[in-house]
Design an enzyme around this catalytic site. Sequence first.
Site, mmCIF file in Angstrom:
data_model
loop_
_atom_site.group_PDB
_atom_site.id
_atom_site.type_symbol
_atom_site.label_atom_id
_atom_site.label_comp_id
_atom_site.label_asym_id
_atom_site.label_seq_id
_atom_site.Cartn_x
_atom_site.Cartn_y
_atom_site.Cartn_z
ATOM 1 N N TRP A 212 7.596 1.314 -7.286
ATOM 2 C CA TRP A 212 6.283 1.802 -6.824
ATOM 3 C C TRP A 212 5.224 0.700 -6.777
ATOM 4 O O TRP A 212 4.043 0.964 -6.945
ATOM 5 C CB TRP A 212 5.782 2.972 -7.686
ATOM 6 C CG TRP A 212 6.823 3.994 -7.954
ATOM 7 C CD1 TRP A 212 7.390 4.836 -7.047
ATOM 8 C CD2 TRP A 212 7.441 4.282 -9.204
ATOM 9 N NE1 TRP A 212 8.320 5.634 -7.659
ATOM 10 C CE2 TRP A 212 8.373 5.318 -8.984
ATOM 11 C CE3 TRP A 212 7.292 3.783 -10.496
ATOM 12 C CZ2 TRP A 212 9.165 5.851 -9.991
ATOM 13 C CZ3 TRP A 212 8.087 4.308 -11.508
ATOM 14 C CH2 TRP A 212 8.999 5.328 -11.245
ATOM 15 N N HIS A 213 5.636 -0.528 -6.532
ATOM 16 C CA HIS A 213 4.686 -1.638 -6.461
ATOM 17 C C HIS A 213 4.457 -2.076 -5.022
ATOM 18 O O HIS A 213 4.180 -3.246 -4.749
ATOM 19 C CB HIS A 213 5.184 -2.820 -7.304
ATOM 20 C CG HIS A 213 5.272 -2.501 -8.770
ATOM 21 N ND1 HIS A 213 5.878 -3.332 -9.685
ATOM 22 C CD2 HIS A 213 4.817 -1.427 -9.483
ATOM 23 C CE1 HIS A 213 5.796 -2.788 -10.895
ATOM 24 N NE2 HIS A 213 5.168 -1.629 -10.794
ATOM 25 N N TYR A 214 4.561 -1.147 -4.090
ATOM 26 C CA TYR A 214 4.358 -1.486 -2.681
ATOM 27 C C TYR A 214 2.900 -1.850 -2.433
ATOM 28 O O TYR A 214 1.984 -1.401 -3.124
ATOM 29 C CB TYR A 214 4.813 -0.338 -1.773
ATOM 30 C CG TYR A 214 4.328 1.033 -2.163
ATOM 31 C CD1 TYR A 214 3.060 1.471 -1.812
ATOM 32 C CD2 TYR A 214 5.143 1.915 -2.873
ATOM 33 C CE1 TYR A 214 2.610 2.737 -2.146
ATOM 34 C CE2 TYR A 214 4.710 3.181 -3.226
ATOM 35 C CZ TYR A 214 3.433 3.580 -2.863
ATOM 36 O OH TYR A 214 2.978 4.832 -3.212
ATOM 37 N N HIS A 215 2.683 -2.676 -1.422
ATOM 38 C CA HIS A 215 1.354 -3.233 -1.160
ATOM 39 C C HIS A 215 1.291 -3.694 0.291
ATOM 40 O O HIS A 215 2.290 -3.757 0.986
ATOM 41 C CB HIS A 215 1.069 -4.400 -2.110
ATOM 42 C CG HIS A 215 2.155 -5.448 -2.125
ATOM 43 N ND1 HIS A 215 3.308 -5.294 -2.866
ATOM 44 C CD2 HIS A 215 2.282 -6.631 -1.485
ATOM 45 C CE1 HIS A 215 4.098 -6.336 -2.687
ATOM 46 N NE2 HIS A 215 3.499 -7.166 -1.844
ATOM 47 N N LYS B 77 13.563 -6.827 -10.980
ATOM 48 C CA LYS B 77 12.614 -6.682 -9.876
ATOM 49 C C LYS B 77 12.347 -8.039 -9.236
ATOM 50 O O LYS B 77 12.164 -9.039 -9.931
ATOM 51 C CB LYS B 77 11.302 -6.083 -10.400
ATOM 52 C CG LYS B 77 10.131 -6.148 -9.416
ATOM 53 C CD LYS B 77 8.810 -5.812 -10.086
ATOM 54 C CE LYS B 77 7.633 -6.253 -9.229
ATOM 55 N NZ LYS B 77 6.326 -6.016 -9.866
#
Length: 603
Positions: A537-540, A436
């Site tokens: 799923w670590h969108y921000h 990642k």
Amino acid sequence: MAFLGGGLGVYCAAILFFFFTVLLTFCQVVISGVEYEHPAQYLYPFIAPASSFSSPSPPSTNGHVQGGDSAFDYIIVGGGTAGCPLAATLSQNYSVLLLERGGTPFANSNVSFLQNFHITLADISSTSASQMFISTDGVFNSRARVLGGGTCINAGFYSRASSRYVKRVGWDAELVNESFPWIEKQIVHRPPFRSWQRAIRDSLVEVGISPFNGFTYDHLYGTKVGGTIFDRFGRRHTAAELLASANPENLRVLVHATVQKIEFDTTGKRPRAVGVTFKDEKGKIHRAMISKRAHSEVIVSSGAIGSPQLLMLSGIGPKHELDKFNIPVVLDNEFVGKGMSDNPLNTIFVPSNKPVKMSLIETVGITKLGVYIEASCGFGQSTESIHRNHGIASAEIGQLSTIPPKQRTHEAIQAFQKRKRDLPYEVFQGGFILEKIAKPLSTGHISLKNTNIEDNPSITFNYFSHPDDLARCVAGIRLVEKILRSKRFTNYTQYDKETMKKLLNMSVEANVNLIPKHTNNTSSLEQFCKDTVITIWHYHGGCQVGKVVSPDYRVLGVHRLRVIDGSTFHDSPGTNPQATVMMMGRYMGVNILRERLGRAAGV
């Protein structure tokens, strides 16, 4: 590597796609977790369906719905990772209404058990705890739709933000260090840490990601074992359980309460939030109001997708965007929906020559290359589940994306289905090594498709549009290759000089996204990164500090409105953000109480 050769090798790409879509993306399986009334569904007495809110009066001639229940000191929109600890904290001294568009996780076995991790992501029905979306980049993704938010559908890994991150954001380090343990004492556990994860840990240290920092929640360079929200029995503990710390006399939680818009008083110099309009599970519209007392607020905690979407649908956003849908402009702010980032993830599936027990993320390599290395392994379901037809996103359909549209015949689909039915269960044993990108420089945006809050907006992340992100991905994949060659890991892989090329091609052929592929081109790791990018799923972003909200998360130019969640971030904190987002809910709850009661407030 015999298990990659021969006829079985032909199947490996199909297996990888199926294994990966089952484990990490979205298949069409209708498994409802909320359509029936289960005694444990409303675990706490203050949780109720949205329809229990007092019935509204009929709309007036101007379309406004007349109020029902009494006013609240705080209305929190979104009972997710930040919203639950925030509500629990604020309820210690003030009345709080928490509105969650999804159901509860408590009686949903697909949410509750590690072995069912993939099933909630696989369920794309309207009652699922996850809501699938596909970014314009062509990457499958998901957003939570359940009380507890992303903590109900993620891989469970718990790791704090670094002290550098805390300092950069401007948080009070002392309060941060009080808020993390408040979370950890309630829902965080030490992982079982079995053989596959131990092999990853040892290999990370062997290839130079050192020192080994042992078991710790802290973000430290090197290799470590982190926490998990799964207990030793494989049961998930979510942010929804933090509501157990609430004052039950002051908290009301409504599930299946879909907020349509924030309401404003625009008669003053600045617009002032006064309440929200929401729809219950029966389709009825309700109106909830905040108290007229000073400091009462509407707080949006709907996540990096939901918060900017709700602001825009409520009239706060770029004027040209709002005008497209005839949304009355409350405040023109061009930055709402901007600065969206998703940390690119690339994975390599490693078939194992021995059985592996299912595990999700437990260990991580925190490198100075700007990448994190993690791993998962195993498959928790039966042979019947493996051989089931999983619909539009399953292997037999996904593999057809490499075939020209006119050749995607019914016969071709049947051939892929038969091939999958003939696969032995043992072929599914193995795991993924995940790479990642930390702090991606590539950014995108959110824009509205329509005015229906229940539909996903248009979401663009622009993965690898910045060359530095791509360079870091290449460095990360080279690091994964070193791991596969390490002494500890060769017990699983039987590595030879052709292994990496085979594994890369398997990943490319897996069709884990909708991006056109370049198979048999493993000489270009840059192309591999672009072809196989997925999400973790670590969108921000979307409501960033300094552009949409102030450092204390008040919406700029608006009274009595805050946004407190990951949409305010410029970077995703730590290796995995859930720890910091939950901490943020607690932290801001304490800050707000101190601000309102005085610093001596005992919270």
